[in-house]
Design a protein around this motif. Structure first.
Motif, short mmCIF file in Angstrom:
data_model
loop_
_atom_site.label_atom_id
_atom_site.label_comp_id
_atom_site.label_asym_id
_atom_site.label_seq_id
_atom_site.Cartn_x
_atom_site.Cartn_y
_atom_site.Cartn_z
N ASN A 178 0.81 -1.21 0.00
CA ASN A 178 0.00 0.00 0.00
C ASN A 178 0.85 1.27 0.00
N VAL A 179 2.17 1.10 0.15
CA VAL A 179 3.08 2.25 0.21
C VAL A 179 3.58 2.59 -1.19
N ASN A 180 3.76 3.89 -1.45
CA ASN A 180 4.28 4.37 -2.73
C ASN A 180 5.61 3.65 -3.05
N PRO A 181 5.71 2.97 -4.21
CA PRO A 181 6.93 2.22 -4.55
C PRO A 181 8.19 3.08 -4.59
N GLN A 182 8.04 4.35 -5.01
CA GLN A 182 9.21 5.24 -5.04
C GLN A 182 9.76 5.46 -3.64
N LEU A 183 8.86 5.58 -2.66
CA LEU A 183 9.30 5.74 -1.28
C LEU A 183 9.96 4.47 -0.76
N VAL A 184 9.39 3.32 -1.13
CA VAL A 184 9.98 2.04 -0.72
C VAL A 184 11.37 1.89 -1.32
N TYR A 185 11.54 2.25 -2.59
CA TYR A 185 12.83 2.17 -3.27
C TYR A 185 13.87 3.03 -2.54
N THR A 186 13.48 4.25 -2.17
CA THR A 186 14.39 5.14 -1.46
C THR A 186 14.72 4.58 -0.08
N PHE A 187 13.74 3.96 0.58
CA PHE A 187 13.96 3.38 1.90
C PHE A 187 14.93 2.20 1.81
N ILE A 188 14.84 1.43 0.74
CA ILE A 188 15.77 0.31 0.55
C ILE A 188 17.20 0.83 0.35
N LYS A 189 17.34 1.95 -0.38
CA LYS A 189 18.66 2.57 -0.52
C LYS A 189 19.21 2.95 0.85
N LEU A 190 18.34 3.45 1.71
CA LEU A 190 18.74 3.80 3.07
C LEU A 190 19.24 2.57 3.82
N LYS A 191 18.50 1.47 3.72
CA LYS A 191 18.89 0.23 4.42
C LYS A 191 20.24 -0.27 3.91
N TRP A 192 20.48 -0.14 2.62
CA TRP A 192 21.78 -0.54 2.06
C TRP A 192 22.91 0.28 2.71
N LEU A 193 22.72 1.59 2.81
CA LEU A 193 23.74 2.45 3.40
C LEU A 193 23.89 2.19 4.89
N GLU A 194 22.84 1.69 5.53
CA GLU A 194 22.91 1.35 6.95
C GLU A 194 23.64 0.03 7.19
N GLY A 195 23.93 -0.69 6.08
CA GLY A 195 24.71 -1.91 6.20
C GLY A 195 23.94 -3.20 5.99
N ASP A 196 22.61 -3.10 5.80
CA ASP A 196 21.80 -4.32 5.58
C ASP A 196 21.82 -4.68 4.09
N LYS A 197 22.96 -5.12 3.59
CA LYS A 197 23.15 -5.24 2.15
C LYS A 197 22.44 -6.45 1.55
N ILE A 198 22.57 -7.61 2.16
CA ILE A 198 21.90 -8.79 1.63
C ILE A 198 20.38 -8.62 1.70
N GLU A 199 19.92 -8.12 2.84
CA GLU A 199 18.49 -7.89 3.02
C GLU A 199 17.98 -6.84 2.04
N SER A 200 18.79 -5.83 1.76
CA SER A 200 18.39 -4.78 0.81
C SER A 200 18.20 -5.36 -0.58
N ILE A 201 19.10 -6.25 -1.00
CA ILE A 201 18.97 -6.88 -2.31
C ILE A 201 17.70 -7.74 -2.36
N GLU A 202 17.40 -8.45 -1.29
CA GLU A 202 16.18 -9.27 -1.24
C GLU A 202 14.94 -8.39 -1.35
N HIS A 203 14.92 -7.29 -0.60
CA HIS A 203 13.77 -6.38 -0.65
C HIS A 203 13.64 -5.74 -2.03
N LEU A 204 14.78 -5.36 -2.63
CA LEU A 204 14.74 -4.71 -3.94
C LEU A 204 14.27 -5.69 -5.02
N THR A 205 14.64 -6.95 -4.88
CA THR A 205 14.17 -7.98 -5.82
C THR A 205 12.65 -8.13 -5.73
N SER A 206 12.13 -8.11 -4.51
CA SER A 206 10.68 -8.20 -4.32
C SER A 206 9.98 -6.98 -4.91
N LEU A 207 10.58 -5.79 -4.71
CA LEU A 207 9.99 -4.57 -5.26
C LEU A 207 10.00 -4.61 -6.78
#
Length: 260
Positions: A178-207
């Motif tokens: 239900n969340v704007n995909p552009q916001l989710v994409y930006t949030f995943i970029k944030l998670k990558w910079l926070e160090g959650d790299k494997i999880e970020s790739i998994e989330h980005l693949t789902s998006l």
């Protein structure tokens, strides 16, 4: 200078009482009272206070001539805020949707000329929040969050993104559709910079799998997946990862020829 519009509005009764009988002797005082007048649609009073603040700012800018760039730029930002407050009066009084669209386009173009500094953007956007909710201007606020990320202010980006989305989109392990995909994409970029790299790739693949009709966003996601996978390559050849890199970058090119 002159930031915190939201807190000013939230504290309007207390601020009104505090100013009652006090001397109007600074730019900040004039600005705060102008914000309250605009919030209450008291346009004559608002215009008078804006003019007062502009006159005080003019004297301050003359005094700063030849001094540091940082202090001078701060005055320029305040000047832009005051000009846009005048335009907000017109925006609020107008019944013409086309005129309102022209004002918003002018604001967007003007903002692009501002320094890529999250504090500068925040001050300008704070003023505009008098008439435009952040949820109605997602693209601009995404740019603001990206500036925060580029400048290393991850906490500020996280706070803004969660305010825009209303929640952490991954609280339950996967993103809310239900969340704007552009916001989710930006949030995943944030998670990558926070160090959650494997999880970020998994989330980005789902998006990527979720976004179907927005081909430009889908292309950007595919490009980012390829680049992130490449960044995770180690010295040993990982044929599976290399295959994913090629697949993602090929998909990005097919979706948007200029993406890679």
């Amino acid at each position: 200078m002159c930031s915190g519009v939201v807190s000013v509005i939230d504290s309007a009764p207390a601020i009104s009482c505090w100013f009652c009988g006090s001397v109007l002797d600074t730019i900040d005082n004039g600005y705060l009272l102008a914000v309250l007048n605009l919030h209450n649609n008291e346009f004559i009073g608002a215009r008078s206070l804006i003019n007062y603040s502009i006159s005080k700012l003019d004297a301050e800018m003359r005094a700063l001539a030849g001094e540091s760039y940082h202090r001078a730029y701060s005055c320029i930002v305040t000047s832009q805020q005051l000009v846009e407050m005048e335009e907000i009066i017109e925006y609020k009084q107008s019944d013409d949707p086309e005129r309102k669209d022209m004002i918003r386009l002018m604001w967007d173009n003007r903002l692009q000329g501002c320094k890529r500094d999250e504090n500068v953007w925040k001050e300008i956007l704070n003023v505009r929040s008098l008439v435009i909710n952040p949820e109605d201007d997602v693209d601009t606020y995404v740019q603001y969050c990206l500036i925060c990320l580029q400048n290393g202010h991850l906490k500020q980006a996280r706070k803004s993104l969660i305010n825009l989305m209303g929640c952490d989109p991954f609280e339950e392990g996967r993103f809310s559709k239900n969340v704007n995909p552009q916001l989710v994409y930006t949030f995943i970029k944030l998670k990558w910079l926070e160090g959650d790299k494997i999880e970020s790739i998994e989330h980005l693949t789902s998006l990527y799998e979720f976004v179907n009709k927005n081909f430009l966003l889908k292309a950007r996601i595919a490009t980012k997946l390829g680049l992130w996978e490449f960044e995770l390559l180690e010295d040993d050849i990982d044929e599976v990862r290399i295959a994913r890199i090629i697949r993602n970058l090929t998909s990005a090119t097919k979706l948007n020829l200029s993406s890679y």
